[in-house]
Design a protein around this motif. Structure first.
Motif, PDB file in Angstrom:
ATOM      1  N   LEU A 192      33.889  30.890  42.876  1.00 41.98           N
ATOM      2  CA  LEU A 192      35.181  31.457  42.525  1.00 41.98           C
ATOM      3  C   LEU A 192      36.253  30.864  43.427  1.00 41.98           C
ATOM      4  O   LEU A 192      35.982  30.478  44.562  1.00 41.98           O
ATOM      5  CB  LEU A 192      35.161  32.970  42.731  1.00 41.98           C
ATOM      6  N   PRO A 193      37.495  30.830  42.937  1.00 43.31           N
ATOM      7  CA  PRO A 193      38.571  30.447  43.845  1.00 43.31           C
ATOM      8  C   PRO A 193      38.630  31.421  45.017  1.00 43.31           C
ATOM      9  O   PRO A 193      38.289  32.597  44.866  1.00 43.31           O
ATOM     10  CB  PRO A 193      39.830  30.574  42.975  1.00 43.31           C
ATOM     11  N   GLY A 194      39.057  30.921  46.151  1.00 38.37           N
ATOM     12  CA  GLY A 194      39.067  31.716  47.375  1.00 38.37           C
ATOM     13  C   GLY A 194      39.727  33.069  47.216  1.00 38.37           C
ATOM     14  O   GLY A 194      39.159  34.110  47.569  1.00 38.37           O
ATOM     15  N   CYS A 195      40.941  33.074  46.641  1.00 35.23           N
ATOM     16  CA  CYS A 195      41.694  34.322  46.559  1.00 35.23           C
ATOM     17  C   CYS A 195      40.991  35.345  45.672  1.00 35.23           C
ATOM     18  O   CYS A 195      41.037  36.544  45.925  1.00 35.23           O
ATOM     19  CB  CYS A 195      43.118  34.051  46.078  1.00 35.23           C
ATOM     20  N   CYS A 243      43.620  37.688  50.096  1.00 33.33           N
ATOM     21  CA  CYS A 243      43.736  36.419  49.379  1.00 33.33           C
ATOM     22  C   CYS A 243      44.445  35.389  50.255  1.00 33.33           C
ATOM     23  O   CYS A 243      44.075  34.215  50.295  1.00 33.33           O
ATOM     24  CB  CYS A 243      44.471  36.624  48.068  1.00 33.33           C
ATOM     25  N   TYR A 244      45.471  35.858  50.965  1.00 33.11           N
ATOM     26  CA  TYR A 244      46.237  34.985  51.853  1.00 33.11           C
ATOM     27  C   TYR A 244      45.326  34.398  52.930  1.00 33.11           C
ATOM     28  O   TYR A 244      45.315  33.191  53.178  1.00 33.11           O
ATOM     29  CB  TYR A 244      47.373  35.811  52.467  1.00 33.11           C
ATOM     30  N   PHE A 277      49.595  28.208  50.765  1.00 30.78           N
ATOM     31  CA  PHE A 277      49.600  27.919  49.336  1.00 30.78           C
ATOM     32  C   PHE A 277      49.805  29.168  48.490  1.00 30.78           C
ATOM     33  O   PHE A 277      50.116  29.085  47.319  1.00 30.78           O
ATOM     34  CB  PHE A 277      48.283  27.245  48.911  1.00 30.78           C
ATOM     35  N   THR A 278      49.533  30.325  49.088  1.00 36.37           N
ATOM     36  CA  THR A 278      49.823  31.564  48.367  1.00 36.37           C
ATOM     37  C   THR A 278      50.357  32.596  49.352  1.00 36.37           C
ATOM     38  O   THR A 278      49.996  32.568  50.521  1.00 36.37           O
ATOM     39  CB  THR A 278      48.584  32.116  47.637  1.00 36.37           C
ATOM     40  N   VAL A 279      51.255  33.430  48.863  1.00 35.81           N
ATOM     41  CA  VAL A 279      51.801  34.475  49.735  1.00 35.81           C
ATOM     42  C   VAL A 279      51.737  35.813  49.016  1.00 35.81           C
ATOM     43  O   VAL A 279      51.710  35.885  47.795  1.00 35.81           O
ATOM     44  CB  VAL A 279      53.275  34.219  50.124  1.00 35.81           C
ATOM     45  N   VAL A 280      51.695  36.862  49.820  1.00 38.47           N
ATOM     46  CA  VAL A 280      51.805  38.212  49.279  1.00 38.47           C
ATOM     47  C   VAL A 280      53.188  38.708  49.653  1.00 38.47           C
ATOM     48  O   VAL A 280      53.592  38.630  50.815  1.00 38.47           O
ATOM     49  CB  VAL A 280      50.716  39.137  49.875  1.00 38.47           C
ATOM     50  N   GLU A 281      53.938  39.163  48.663  1.00 40.67           N
ATOM     51  CA  GLU A 281      55.302  39.627  48.925  1.00 40.67           C
ATOM     52  C   GLU A 281      55.413  41.111  48.664  1.00 40.67           C
ATOM     53  O   GLU A 281      54.745  41.664  47.784  1.00 40.67           O
ATOM     54  CB  GLU A 281      56.300  38.860  48.040  1.00 40.67           C
TER      55      GLU A 281
END
Lengths: 255, 401, 223
Positions: free
Chosen positions: A135-138, A20-21, A47-51
């Protein structure tokens, strides 16, 4: 609300692959910011992160509130709700006051500090793609369907069903359903959300309500104040005149 | 004023020139390189010294409406000599605030957008419009002084006709935007430390600005008494103790009102336990209350001290300090723990702020020297009604002749 | 931290300002000796009144416009007592076209002569020979020169009256005290002077040296 769409993120399904990132960067034409995506954080180019929290992987992104604080505070209306429910930003209107950053209960908006014509940067739920039927990218990138896209009422149903069907696996709370008035990003998790770095002490009231309670008093303050001041002007003037008349008649008597 | 006099270096002239020069460089860097390189602002701290200083500037400029209301609406003409300095202070204060806002805006070229793009739900929008309207009011209120100077009499007549509605509008705009600076933070209940966060924040801001605005005028009276000496051809710049004592008394009342409101707020919202939590915020809060409220209330409640110019001066400094602490506590200290970052302004941020303050002081001097800021031609009332100050001397002369 | 920094900077500037004033030998209006102490007893009305129909110039002369248009000029109470008892020695000649700033009267404190400057342009109509060489008991009666002038006395930059004159006079006495201290002048017990914090002390006079007379003229008698 019926046609509004959003995403549901199920932490139990996330394997932390970072697809997704990467996809988010690709879709939004963002430059690479960190060699290790797990160590990256939200920024003007992320805009988005994986933690990573031990065995658990989770995502951070804009929650796309139903009644967003950022939309309500933006004095020029540069941030708006899209018809899809996404919270979108128009850089041409923006004057750069950064009140949205200050106001956001999730502290999501980021700023292009390094530029002389900076923009607010944040996830826009791939509004253009969604409107074009994609669809949204992620969501498209997610290999495990941890992030799914759909109409809001359907997503809520799914989330509730999952919590109910497997109460041991899930912490019984849908994050983002009621927080700050709720939004278009729902998250379900195996552990309490404060352990995963989510802002947990949010009220269920939409944030703009706090301001509105003060703002709605403005007309009465303006009108009441105007009347009061006019009355005081007239009264004190009259009082002074009377005092003066009295003085002058007294003066005559004494002469 | 001879050129030599202007060029004659004095300590403060030299310091001012240095500050302004540094400030100009910083301004250039700020606009050519962007905010990121020149300020210590970042994503966790979007608002820094500049916004905090805007709150201070607006708060200290509050005398513009309180004094105007006292004299023109409540007809207490004793304070007439303060009207023009207060309006000028307010005007220049707002000018500094507007300049700082433009410097702080990420896209200053779009500063006019609020005029045409409206979002009536935004507090910032309301503040912007109140600022615009109130600045117009200040210009209208000060216009007669300028027109008098250039002997343009015709418009003065019309200005006199609309003067009362203008003053009333000014008071209302001020009330709205002074309190709205507090409302700005109503939307961050989770971020602002509960010591400062309160649904009464707008009222706190409003009451504290009244006290601090008046203190600023008192403080300024001392500066004026010193800077504008008889040798420069100034009159009416001496300290008028009865006025200063009266204004100090108003400060005392505003401070007590503010303090009672704080107590009500803390008890009503169950925030009293917060006062015993040892943390940076608590100490800052105590400092703010002590310097800005308790010490001045204590000093001003002594009749002897309220009539002593030394103590009036020191109290005014206390109240101003209290406002500085309060506004920066709300805008910076109170948000520090939720942002997780310790913000301290950069060299450029400090430079630009100091430059604007110096320029405002310079503008004040320039205007005061060239316009009749300290001579009140509208003082027909004060001569008639406020005989107390002069009666003493008239008795003297009568007895003598 | 920012709050403390800004506050500290504000207080620091105030402090530096006070120190700079100290170095320059001036006093801050908030901390200069209270004027009220000079209200008493000099200004209780019996000692030094400020008649409201008079104007005062910075050179310590008073001006009074008579009904016939002539302006009377005399030395004000400060001038007549500042450094001891003033004796007027010389007046300008009658008929002279006097310019503002020219010497109008000469007087002496003890053996030191001081010059008073004309506060106004005009042509001298008459002089009062009665005041020359005599001890002045009532400064406002002892006019020295009568002249006719086109200048307006209403010019607030040059002449003041009323409260303003009163305050100015008070400040002059404060300044005089500082002047006497700075020049470490000795006070002798002869004549009358304003020394002693504004108390009229009889039989004291200030021992003057030449330099201090020049300074006195510069500080107090220049327009």
């Amino acid at each position: 609300m019926l046609n509004e769409t959003g995403i549901l993120f199920d932490i139990t399904l996330c394997e932390g692959c970072g697809a997704c990132y990467d996809m988010c960067k690709e879709v939004n034409n963002l430059p690479e910011t960190n060699d290790d995506y797990l160590k990256d954080h939200l920024s003007d180019n992320t805009f988005t992160v994986v933690e990573e929290y031990g065995e658990i992987y989770t995502r951070k992104l804009c929650m796309h509130c139903n009644e967003p604080a950022c939309v309500s505070v933006c004095l020029v209306g540069a941030i708006k709700k899209s018809s899809t429910g996404a919270v979108v930003y128009d850089a041409d209107k923006c004057i750069g006051c950064r009140y949205c950053m200050q106001a956001c209960p999730h502290s999501i908006p980021r700023y292009e500090w390094g530029l002389t014509k900076p923009r607010i940067r944040k996830c826009n739920l791939c509004d253009d793609r969604v409107k074009a039927g994609k669809l949204p990218g992620c969501v498209e990138a997610c290999p495990t369907e941890a992030t799914i896209f759909g109409k809001m009422d359907e997503l809520i149903e799914i989330a509730k069903k999952r919590l109910k069907s497997d109460p041991d696996k899930y912490y019984q709370h849908i994050y983002g359903l009621e927080e700050a008035g709720g939004g278009h990003v729902l998250i379900i998790s195996p552990v309490p959300f404060e352990q995963l770095g989510y802002v947990s002490k949010l009220t269920n009231e939409p944030m703009p309500e706090f301001t509105m309670r003060a703002m709605e008093k403005i007309p009465s303050v303006a009108i009441g104040g105007g009347l009061f001041l006019s009355a005081m002007f007239w009264l004190t003037k009259r009082k002074n005149e009377l005092a003066k008349e009295k003085k002058s008649t007294n003066g005559k008597e004494s002469i | 004023m001879k050129i030599n006099d202007i060029l004659k270096p004095t300590f403060w002239k030299v310091v001012s020139v240095i500050i302004v020069t540094m400030g100009l460089f910083s301004t250039y860097y700020r606009f050519s390189r962007g905010l990121g390189l020149t300020t210590n602002l970042h994503d966790s701290v979007p608002w820094g010294l500049w916004i905090g200083f805007d709150f201070i500037g607006v708060g200290l400029a509050a005398a513009g409406f309180t004094i105007a209301a006292t004299v023109h609406i409540f007809h207490i003409h004793k304070y007439e000599p303060l009207v023009r300095p207060a309006i000028l202070t307010a005007f220049l204060g707002y000018l500094v605030v507007v300049c700082l806002l433009v410097v702080d805006l990420g896209r200053p070229e779009n500063f006019w957008h609020p005029l045409v793009m409206w979002n009536i739900h935004s507090v910032m929008f309301e503040i912007t419009w109140c600022l615009i309207c109130y600045t117009t009011v200040l210009i209208l209120e000060f216009a007669p002084v300028v027109l008098e100077k250039f002997k343009i009499k015709a418009p003065i007549k019309y200005l006199k006709i609309i003067s009362i509605p203008v003053v009333i509008a000014g008071v209302i705009f001020s009330t709205l935007h002074q309190s709205s600076f507090g409302s700005l933070y109503l939307i961050v209940p989770g971020k602002l430390h509960p010591l400062w966060y309160s649904s009464l924040l707008p009222v706190h801001f409003y009451i504290s600005c009244i006290a601090a605005g008046l203190s600023m005028i008192i403080f300024e009276s001392f500066l004026i008494a010193r800077a504008f000496t008889k040798e420069d051809g100034f009159h009416h710049t001496e300290l008028k103790m009865d006025i200063l004592s009266g204004a100090s008394f108003a400060v005392l009342i505003a401070l007590i009102a503010g303090f009672l409101l704080k107590i009500y707020d803390f008890i009503g919202n169950g925030k009293l336990p917060l006062l015993t939590v040892p943390s940076t915020e608590t100490y800052f809060f105590y400092l703010e209350i002590l310097i800005g409220t308790l010490v001045p209330i204590f000093l001003l409640s002594y009749k002897k001290l309220i009539e002593d110019k030394k103590w009036i001066y020191l109290t005014s400094i206390c109240v101003i300090s209290g406002l500085i602490l309060n506004r920066l506590n709300v805008s910076i200290t109170g948000l520090a723990s939720s942002s997780g970052v310790n913000y301290f302004p950069s060299f450029d941020e400090i430079n630009i702020t100091m430059m604007l303050v110096v320029l405002a002081i310079f503008a004040f001097r320039l205007i005061a020297k060239n316009f009749d800021v300290f001579v009140s031609n509208e003082s027909e009332h004060s001569v008639n009604e406020n005989g107390t100050a002069k009666s003493k001397q008239i008795i003297l002369s009568e007895r003598y002749e | 931290m920012v709050a403390i920094f800004v506050l500290a900077l504000f207080l620091f500037i105030l402090l530096v300002d006070l120190i700079v004033l100290r170095i320059q030998g001036k006093s801050h209006p908030a901390f200069e000796p209270a004027l009220s102490q000079y209200d008493y007893p000099v200004y209780d009305g019996n000692v030094i009144p400020i008649p409201s129909n008079l104007f005062f110039s910075k050179g310590h002369t008073w001006l009074k416009k008579n009904k016939d248009g002539l302006i009377e000029i005399g030395i004000d109470p400060f001038g007549t007592t500042a450094l001891g008892t003033l004796l007027i020695q010389k007046c300008v000649k009658s008929g002279k076209e006097l310019k503002r700033g020219e010497v109008i009267l000469e007087g002496s404190y003890g053996n030191k002569t001081v010059k008073f400057l004309s506060p106004i342009n005009g042509s001298v109509k008459s002089i009062n020979a009665d005041v020359i060489g005599k001890k002045i008991s009532n400064p406002y009666k002892a006019w020295g020169v009568r002249l006719i002038s086109k200048d307006s006395l209403e010019n607030g930059n040059l002449y003041f009256g009323g409260t303003e004159a009163l305050n100015w006079m008070k400040k002059e006495f404060i300044k005089l005290k500082g002047f006497i201290d700075d020049h470490s002048l000795k006070v002798e017990l002869v004549g009358e002077t304003m020394y002693d914090g504004g108390l009229l002390s009889n039989n004291t006079s200030v021992l003057l040296v030449d330099q201090s007379v020049n300074d006195f003229e510069k500080e107090f008698l220049s327009l």
